[in-house]
Write a protein that holds these residues in place. Sequence first.
Motif, PDB file in Angstrom:
ATOM      1  N   SER A 493       0.844  -1.197   0.000  1.00 64.74           N
ATOM      2  CA  SER A 493       0.000   0.000   0.000  1.00 64.74           C
ATOM      3  C   SER A 493       0.870   1.235   0.000  1.00 64.74           C
ATOM      4  O   SER A 493       1.977   1.227   0.535  1.00 64.74           O
ATOM      5  N   PRO A 494       0.385   2.323  -0.594  1.00 67.83           N
ATOM      6  CA  PRO A 494       1.203   3.544  -0.708  1.00 67.83           C
ATOM      7  C   PRO A 494       1.286   4.297   0.615  1.00 67.83           C
ATOM      8  O   PRO A 494       0.342   4.966   1.015  1.00 67.83           O
ATOM      9  N   LYS A 495       2.435   4.186   1.287  1.00 68.97           N
ATOM     10  CA  LYS A 495       2.634   4.894   2.553  1.00 68.97           C
ATOM     11  C   LYS A 495       3.620   6.051   2.417  1.00 68.97           C
ATOM     12  O   LYS A 495       3.821   6.816   3.329  1.00 68.97           O
ATOM     13  N   VAL A 496       4.258   6.114   1.252  1.00 69.21           N
ATOM     14  CA  VAL A 496       5.216   7.189   0.991  1.00 69.21           C
ATOM     15  C   VAL A 496       4.743   7.966  -0.218  1.00 69.21           C
ATOM     16  O   VAL A 496       4.397   7.383  -1.239  1.00 69.21           O
ATOM     17  N   GLN A 497       4.720   9.287  -0.103  1.00 66.39           N
ATOM     18  CA  GLN A 497       4.258  10.118  -1.202  1.00 66.39           C
ATOM     19  C   GLN A 497       5.191  11.288  -1.419  1.00 66.39           C
ATOM     20  O   GLN A 497       5.551  12.002  -0.486  1.00 66.39           O
ATOM     21  N   ASP A 498       5.602  11.470  -2.679  1.00 66.20           N
ATOM     22  CA  ASP A 498       6.364  12.644  -3.094  1.00 66.20           C
ATOM     23  C   ASP A 498       5.488  13.458  -4.031  1.00 66.20           C
ATOM     24  O   ASP A 498       5.065  12.966  -5.070  1.00 66.20           O
ATOM     25  N   THR A 499       5.228  14.694  -3.653  1.00 70.22           N
ATOM     26  CA  THR A 499       4.339  15.541  -4.438  1.00 70.22           C
ATOM     27  C   THR A 499       5.090  16.760  -4.940  1.00 70.22           C
ATOM     28  O   THR A 499       5.739  17.448  -4.153  1.00 70.22           O
ATOM     29  N   ALA A 572      -0.769   7.587   4.223  1.00 69.62           N
ATOM     30  CA  ALA A 572       0.595   8.057   4.009  1.00 69.62           C
ATOM     31  C   ALA A 572       1.291   8.338   5.337  1.00 69.62           C
ATOM     32  O   ALA A 572       0.713   8.943   6.240  1.00 69.62           O
ATOM     33  N   ARG A 573       2.514   7.865   5.432  1.00 73.92           N
ATOM     34  CA  ARG A 573       3.310   8.095   6.635  1.00 73.92           C
ATOM     35  C   ARG A 573       4.521   8.975   6.355  1.00 73.92           C
ATOM     36  O   ARG A 573       5.135   9.495   7.268  1.00 73.92           O
ATOM     37  N   TYR A 574       4.877   9.082   5.097  1.00 68.49           N
ATOM     38  CA  TYR A 574       6.017   9.913   4.693  1.00 68.49           C
ATOM     39  C   TYR A 574       5.538  10.760   3.517  1.00 68.49           C
ATOM     40  O   TYR A 574       5.224  10.244   2.455  1.00 68.49           O
ATOM     41  N   VAL A 575       5.463  12.066   3.708  1.00 66.95           N
ATOM     42  CA  VAL A 575       4.993  12.972   2.665  1.00 66.95           C
ATOM     43  C   VAL A 575       6.063  14.024   2.408  1.00 66.95           C
ATOM     44  O   VAL A 575       6.500  14.716   3.326  1.00 66.95           O
ATOM     45  N   SER A 576       6.479  14.106   1.166  1.00 70.47           N
ATOM     46  CA  SER A 576       7.443  15.120   0.750  1.00 70.47           C
ATOM     47  C   SER A 576       6.785  15.998  -0.302  1.00 70.47           C
ATOM     48  O   SER A 576       6.371  15.515  -1.353  1.00 70.47           O
ATOM     49  N   VAL A 577       6.682  17.281  -0.008  1.00 68.86           N
ATOM     50  CA  VAL A 577       5.989  18.230  -0.886  1.00 68.86           C
ATOM     51  C   VAL A 577       6.991  19.253  -1.402  1.00 68.86           C
ATOM     52  O   VAL A 577       7.720  19.862  -0.617  1.00 68.86           O
ATOM     53  N   THR A 578       7.030  19.425  -2.711  1.00 72.45           N
ATOM     54  CA  THR A 578       7.859  20.452  -3.333  1.00 72.45           C
ATOM     55  C   THR A 578       6.957  21.353  -4.157  1.00 72.45           C
ATOM     56  O   THR A 578       6.189  20.870  -4.990  1.00 72.45           O
ATOM     57  N   LYS A 600       7.983  16.640   4.885  1.00 75.47           N
ATOM     58  CA  LYS A 600       9.018  17.518   4.339  1.00 75.47           C
ATOM     59  C   LYS A 600       8.361  18.466   3.340  1.00 75.47           C
ATOM     60  O   LYS A 600       7.689  18.029   2.417  1.00 75.47           O
ATOM     61  N   ILE A 601       8.554  19.752   3.539  1.00 75.61           N
ATOM     62  CA  ILE A 601       7.991  20.758   2.638  1.00 75.61           C
ATOM     63  C   ILE A 601       9.127  21.645   2.127  1.00 75.61           C
ATOM     64  O   ILE A 601       9.848  22.250   2.924  1.00 75.61           O
ATOM     65  N   THR A 602       9.287  21.695   0.824  1.00 78.90           N
ATOM     66  CA  THR A 602      10.284  22.562   0.200  1.00 78.90           C
ATOM     67  C   THR A 602       9.555  23.567  -0.674  1.00 78.90           C
ATOM     68  O   THR A 602       8.810  23.189  -1.573  1.00 78.90           O
ATOM     69  N   VAL A 603       9.756  24.842  -0.395  1.00 82.65           N
ATOM     70  CA  VAL A 603       9.086  25.909  -1.139  1.00 82.65           C
ATOM     71  C   VAL A 603      10.152  26.740  -1.841  1.00 82.65           C
ATOM     72  O   VAL A 603      11.004  27.342  -1.183  1.00 82.65           O
TER      73      VAL A 603
END
Length: 892
Positions: A493-499, A572-578, A600-603
């Motif tokens: 199942s998808p628990k890691v997401q990179d957006t 989701a347990r790991y979310v990385s947003v750029t 993790k949020i990178t702006v």
Amino acid sequence: MAVAAYASLVSLAHVLDNVHCRAQLGRLHVDMKQIEYLEEGVNFFLKFLEVNSGRGEVNGDLWKQLGEVVFAAEQIIDFHVVYEIRLRYQGETGVSGLSAFKEDIEQVIDSIEYIKNEILAEEEVPKDVQPGKQPKLSEHGETSSVTPSDGKNTIVGFDEHEVAIMDVLTRDEPNLQIIPIVGMGGNGKTTLAKAVFDNQYIADHFDRCIWLTVSQEYKVQDILVGLLNDGKVKANDGNIDRLGESLHKELFKRRYLIVMDDVWSVQAWDDLRKYFPDNCNRSRILITTRLYDVAAYLGSSTYPMTFLDSEKSWNLFCQTTFGEKDCPYPELQEFGRGIVENCKGLPLEIVVIGGLLSKSDMSREYWESVAKNVSSFGNSGYDEHCLKILSLSYNHLPIPLKSCFLFLGSYPEDSKIVVADLTRRWIANGLIRAVDERSSEDIAMEFIKDLFARNLIFVRKQTIIGKIKVCGIHDLLRHLCLKEVEKEQFIRSPKVQDTKNDGAAVCFLCGDASPDDVIDVSKLIFPSPSGVSPPSICGSCRMMYSHITRERLAGIMSGSHDEFDFLHPTQARYVSVTTREDVVYVWPSLQLLWNLQTLKITVYEPSYQLVFPDEIWEMPQLRHLVVTPRMAIFPDPATATHAEGRESIVLEKLQTLSGIRNFNWTKDALDRIPNLNTLEVSYKSKGEGSTESSNHSLCNLIQLQKLQSLKIAFAPKNIAFPSSLKELCLERSTYKIPWSGLSIIGSLPNLEKLKLREATEGSEWYPVEGEFLRLKKLTIWYSDLVQWRADREHFPTLEALRLQFIDSLEEIPSGIGDIPTLHRIELEDCGPSAFDSACQIWEEQQSMENDTLEILVKYRWEWHPISKFIRQHESEHEDEEEFQHEDKNGDD
């Protein structure tokens, strides 16, 4: 299927722990007896699999069935929790859905009980499988008395190859030459090229040395950007001609060495060759490839990598297994030589099987069984033979380590895998089971070291204190991972997401570009508002998660559609947003990600600050929160609204809090994050308004007795540092610390790394003996320091010193060079006096035959050994003397 079942069980155990915690704090309505009974069943299977991991599977169909039941349990729990959170968010109670939830969980418990009885009927349960007992984990299910490998990337048997390649690279042929090293996967091409690349003689010979991995799937613009940035691929505008022109200018009139590792096609070379100028100054391009036709096309002087002969194979095996030149166990020699013979001279097979045996109990019986297995692969085709040899090491891994190893297959080929990111993804996917009092992070780092010792991963980069920072996995081992993942149906199942929110169409799960499928909007928990497109999902994710019949997604909205509209799986347990968008608020319904561990949020190009909602204090699973750049506003827990009669949640698992601005560290706030390990905060600069009159309670930081890393920008007065600190960075402080005041920092008993950037004032620094006793790395940026008096007694364990932009420093204390642990000094844009003193230190240490000290100077954006400048100066001086001598003779 046992590995997939085990990973699913560990993941469910984390979910149940979260449910337990939320129920106790009044945030969730569940039947606690049901949850506890389910936990007992999960723990039984975990311990059973750990004890039996080396004894073969009981029944593959049963493990597959168990994995499906456990996966269903996570789905059921997720649906119920999200349902309750939504109702509470709307001001309603979630008790109405409890009855249906209990019925679903009861079916799960019945299924688990059935599988348990089936397994008990087939296998006698070991005594270790008892509640409260943690079985010992080794490849045999026993405690192993190991003589481990030192884990070094040895190049035994490659000495003559290294000399030959260096000779080709440095000979007097003026024209640009391309030297391909060719051979099959695993025979040491990259190891050899890396040994040559890292050789000091080669570094001194060329003006510019660049290493870049090409691999099968490549983008020309990424390669060009990597070449421009010393192999580090960075964001680019995609204009190939402009990048190529920049590279051509960068290399023009400079003697350069470029290593292109793992080239698979002549097209890769044809795409790049026009950007490499032929300066007729002995520049070279070294290429590694598995394909002989590619090698023949690229260069006339192809260098073939041959297999190791029997003696070199044996030496490599002994070095890997025992850390010695020969086998110290006479009774094992016969089996060892048989094993080596069947590896057919392929270095990768030798070091992997050596890594397996280095972790064994060195018993005759075990070595004999391994030898028989290896010899049975003798009639296989070569590719099959390689995989069977490598799978032998995989099969003997403890089952908790197997799932973590398989996860490496999810990284692209030839990836530079950042260890901190990898361990967080392991934990987020539920692959790490915390035992005893050790944290999941500590166990994950032990797994990294274990995989390294077994030669299943290799080190790409280490920290100054020797920790593995970036690792990699060989292509053949990655291929093994992919085969096992497919067989196990490992990632469920998808628990890691990179957006990524940069205007391009990307998969909302993995962040990959050009998705070829779209999820139906009707499957969203929150309907998408008008004008917002449904989320896209790429073909690989659709295939990976094909067993999921209903997508569990939540639309997280904030204000208007064009600000921060993202869709996330609620599991989701790991979310990385750029994103490149201006962000004002971070999702008011963030709590729907109820299992979130890492955010993790990178702006890029921000003009506003992020503002976290009060709900951030309602997330007990949160472990790491990182915002880049430092621009996030964290809510005060005292003002966060909580339902009447409910206990405040303590974020006991929160370890990293990075990118927070102007937070007030009250006692109440610190009580809520007692186990914080890493903290990075900033305060308003003078340009934004002075902080000198503000009280941010930084003196209360001393309360964080588990804090190891602290970074503060624009720091005001009155900071108290906890004694647990190992790393401290002060940047552009509003209140500058006088050099005499550094005794407060120097007295920290555990401090290993100190970085001061525009943080001090004064021109003199006279450290006091007895301070900085454990300091290993010292960095000073932008300082008015003039006189610095120190010797080996003041920094007795210093390993690295870095000085940047210090124009006024008269000299680096000569006694610094006498520190026995010091092996590196770096200078960047310092004055001539500092440079001269560095030259003097280097010459003094050379006269004492201290070859371990390296002094580097940054010149034209590159680091060069100081010896290069000394030799240039001597050469110029000799030329001047010769000119004067000739001039004098001419006058005569």
